[in-house]
Design an enzyme around this catalytic site. Structure first.
Site, PDB file in Angstrom:
ATOM      1  N   ASP A  12      44.436  36.304  45.615  1.00 46.42           N
ATOM      2  CA  ASP A  12      44.564  37.901  46.071  1.00 46.42           C
ATOM      3  C   ASP A  12      43.023  38.272  46.360  1.00 46.42           C
ATOM      4  O   ASP A  12      42.088  37.789  45.844  1.00 46.42           O
ATOM      5  CB  ASP A  12      45.171  38.618  44.851  1.00 46.42           C
ATOM      6  CG  ASP A  12      45.203  40.088  45.283  1.00 46.42           C
ATOM      7  OD1 ASP A  12      45.802  40.455  46.503  1.00 46.42           O
ATOM      8  OD2 ASP A  12      44.733  41.048  44.802  1.00 46.42           O
ATOM      9  N   SER A  13      43.119  39.355  47.126  1.00 49.20           N
ATOM     10  CA  SER A  13      41.957  39.956  47.560  1.00 49.20           C
ATOM     11  C   SER A  13      40.819  40.633  46.254  1.00 49.20           C
ATOM     12  O   SER A  13      39.783  41.029  46.321  1.00 49.20           O
ATOM     13  CB  SER A  13      42.026  41.296  48.600  1.00 49.20           C
ATOM     14  OG  SER A  13      42.770  42.072  48.069  1.00 49.20           O
ATOM     15  N   TYR A  44      40.567  44.390  51.026  1.00 48.26           N
ATOM     16  CA  TYR A  44      40.686  43.731  52.258  1.00 48.26           C
ATOM     17  C   TYR A  44      41.378  44.753  53.020  1.00 48.26           C
ATOM     18  O   TYR A  44      41.195  44.693  54.451  1.00 48.26           O
ATOM     19  CB  TYR A  44      41.786  42.567  51.990  1.00 48.26           C
ATOM     20  CG  TYR A  44      40.959  41.029  51.738  1.00 48.26           C
ATOM     21  CD1 TYR A  44      39.864  41.197  51.116  1.00 48.26           C
ATOM     22  CD2 TYR A  44      41.389  39.761  51.800  1.00 48.26           C
ATOM     23  CE1 TYR A  44      39.154  40.059  50.702  1.00 48.26           C
ATOM     24  CE2 TYR A  44      40.841  38.761  51.436  1.00 48.26           C
ATOM     25  CZ  TYR A  44      39.740  38.827  50.900  1.00 48.26           C
ATOM     26  OH  TYR A  44      38.948  37.655  50.487  1.00 48.26           O
ATOM     27  N   CYS A  75      48.928  38.412  48.059  1.00 47.09           N
ATOM     28  CA  CYS A  75      48.305  39.625  48.816  1.00 47.09           C
ATOM     29  C   CYS A  75      49.028  39.862  50.198  1.00 47.09           C
ATOM     30  O   CYS A  75      48.952  39.024  50.863  1.00 47.09           O
ATOM     31  CB  CYS A  75      46.624  39.382  49.212  1.00 47.09           C
ATOM     32  SG  CYS A  75      46.026  40.554  49.990  1.00 47.09           S
ATOM     33  N   THR A  77      48.022  41.821  52.654  1.00 47.93           N
ATOM     34  CA  THR A  77      47.291  42.032  53.866  1.00 47.93           C
ATOM     35  C   THR A  77      46.867  40.566  54.110  1.00 47.93           C
ATOM     36  O   THR A  77      47.042  40.207  55.232  1.00 47.93           O
ATOM     37  CB  THR A  77      46.191  42.889  53.319  1.00 47.93           C
ATOM     38  OG1 THR A  77      46.460  44.091  52.927  1.00 47.93           O
ATOM     39  CG2 THR A  77      45.120  42.872  54.480  1.00 47.93           C
ATOM     40  N   CYS A 186      51.789  46.469  48.547  1.00 44.21           N
ATOM     41  CA  CYS A 186      50.390  45.726  48.153  1.00 44.21           C
ATOM     42  C   CYS A 186      50.557  45.444  46.649  1.00 44.21           C
ATOM     43  O   CYS A 186      51.204  46.072  45.790  1.00 44.21           O
ATOM     44  CB  CYS A 186      49.365  47.138  48.124  1.00 44.21           C
ATOM     45  SG  CYS A 186      47.815  46.195  47.413  1.00 44.21           S
ATOM     46  N   THR A 187      50.117  44.183  46.290  1.00 41.85           N
ATOM     47  CA  THR A 187      50.308  43.850  44.990  1.00 41.85           C
ATOM     48  C   THR A 187      49.675  44.273  43.947  1.00 41.85           C
ATOM     49  O   THR A 187      49.779  44.312  42.619  1.00 41.85           O
ATOM     50  CB  THR A 187      49.835  42.053  44.764  1.00 41.85           C
ATOM     51  OG1 THR A 187      48.578  42.014  45.397  1.00 41.85           O
ATOM     52  CG2 THR A 187      50.973  41.298  45.728  1.00 41.85           C
ATOM     53  N   HIS A 188      48.769  45.268  44.286  1.00 40.37           N
ATOM     54  CA  HIS A 188      47.871  46.098  43.230  1.00 40.37           C
ATOM     55  C   HIS A 188      49.106  47.318  42.860  1.00 40.37           C
ATOM     56  O   HIS A 188      48.735  47.696  41.564  1.00 40.37           O
ATOM     57  CB  HIS A 188      46.848  46.734  43.872  1.00 40.37           C
ATOM     58  CG  HIS A 188      45.650  45.830  44.133  1.00 40.37           C
ATOM     59  ND1 HIS A 188      45.612  44.946  45.042  1.00 40.37           N
ATOM     60  CD2 HIS A 188      44.327  45.720  43.428  1.00 40.37           C
ATOM     61  CE1 HIS A 188      44.385  44.158  44.913  1.00 40.37           C
ATOM     62  NE2 HIS A 188      43.687  44.740  44.095  1.00 40.37           N
TER      63      HIS A 188
END
Length: 259
Positions: A12-13, A44, A75, A77, A186-188
């Protein structure tokens, strides 16, 4: 080493992909995992396509050098902009899994309104725009950029007044709306589920791509005869481009969060 016994790489970013890693561990606790987060270059979502592709390819190379049998681009993105290049370079060497916003499952729920929360780079990706356009006959899908949520996670802020005030601001027109589905693109963002549930209408549904991605990973490992044969829990290794103990401690902290 037997290929079955190799680790599964996660990229992931930054730290968001840990939300996907957590689901994979729940499904396959016996596997070994190596997670690489590029927090030194996060987020990102505000970078150019060229930078996203180059950073992703560099990070993937780091994981491949660890002798992994599969890689999950955890991620949205990075998947949107770099998955084709990754597959063209490495699909003959290992299993490659990407992630994308859970728009299709959201449409199937037949909610009156669907909010798509994502980074600006993800929202600007042409394939995603085409998917939204494809489903507009079924549902109204409203894209909303939420870049600061990424920054909160990277800074170790998972809840509190600053988080809630930001969410209230970007979702101010939808706070009391019923029959609402929110796609966490978004995985966050799954790390903010408790705050979102606190703020939105009690009937709001939150969806993200982690369950589908983890199930697809397991299915493909089985299909390719790559599942590890063990009755013991596997090992989890965290790596990060920031290269300090504090960020690694934060990784384990996020892995333990109830999301």
């Amino acid at each position: 080493m037997n290929t079955r016994d190799m680790s599964i790489g996660f990229f992931d970013s930054g730290l968001g992909g840990i939300s996907v890693l957590k689901k994979a561990i729940q499904l396959m606790p016996d596997e070994d995992y190596i997670y690489f987060g590029d927090s030194a270059n996060a987020p990102y979502g505000e970078k150019s396509k060229e930078d996203i592709v180059n950073l992703t390819l560099n990070s993937v190379k780091i994981l491949i050098e660890k002798d992994i049998k599969a890689i999950v681009i955890a991620c949205n993105t990075a998947t949107a902009y770099a998955i084709d290049q990754i597959r063209s370079l490495y699909s003959d060497k290992l299993l490659i899994i990407g992630i994308e916003p859970a728009i299709k499952p959201a449409v199937f729920l037949k909610s009156h309104h669907i909010l798509l929360l994502a980074t600006n780079a993800t929202l600007n990706q042409e394939n995603l725009k085409e998917k939204i356009d494809h489903y507009k006959i079924c549902s109204e899908i409203i894209p909303i950029g939420a870049p600061k949520l990424v920054e909160f996670i990277e800074a170790g802020v998972y809840n509190g007044n600053d988080v809630e005030n930001y969410i209230k601001d970007i979702l101010k027109d939808y706070l009391h709306m019923s029959n609402l589905t929110v796609v966490l693109g978004c995985t966050h963002f799954p790390f903010f589920k408790s705050s979102l549930k606190k703020i939105l209408h009690k009937d709001a549904i939150l969806l993200d791509g982690s369950d589908g991605t983890s199930k697809r990973l397991k299915d493909q490992l089985l299909k390719c005869s790559l599942r590890k044969d063990s009755s013991e829990n596997g090992k989890i290794t965290f790596l990060n481009s920031l290269k300090n103990d504090k960020i690694i401690s934060r990784c384990f902290e996020l892995l333990e969060l109830d999301i």
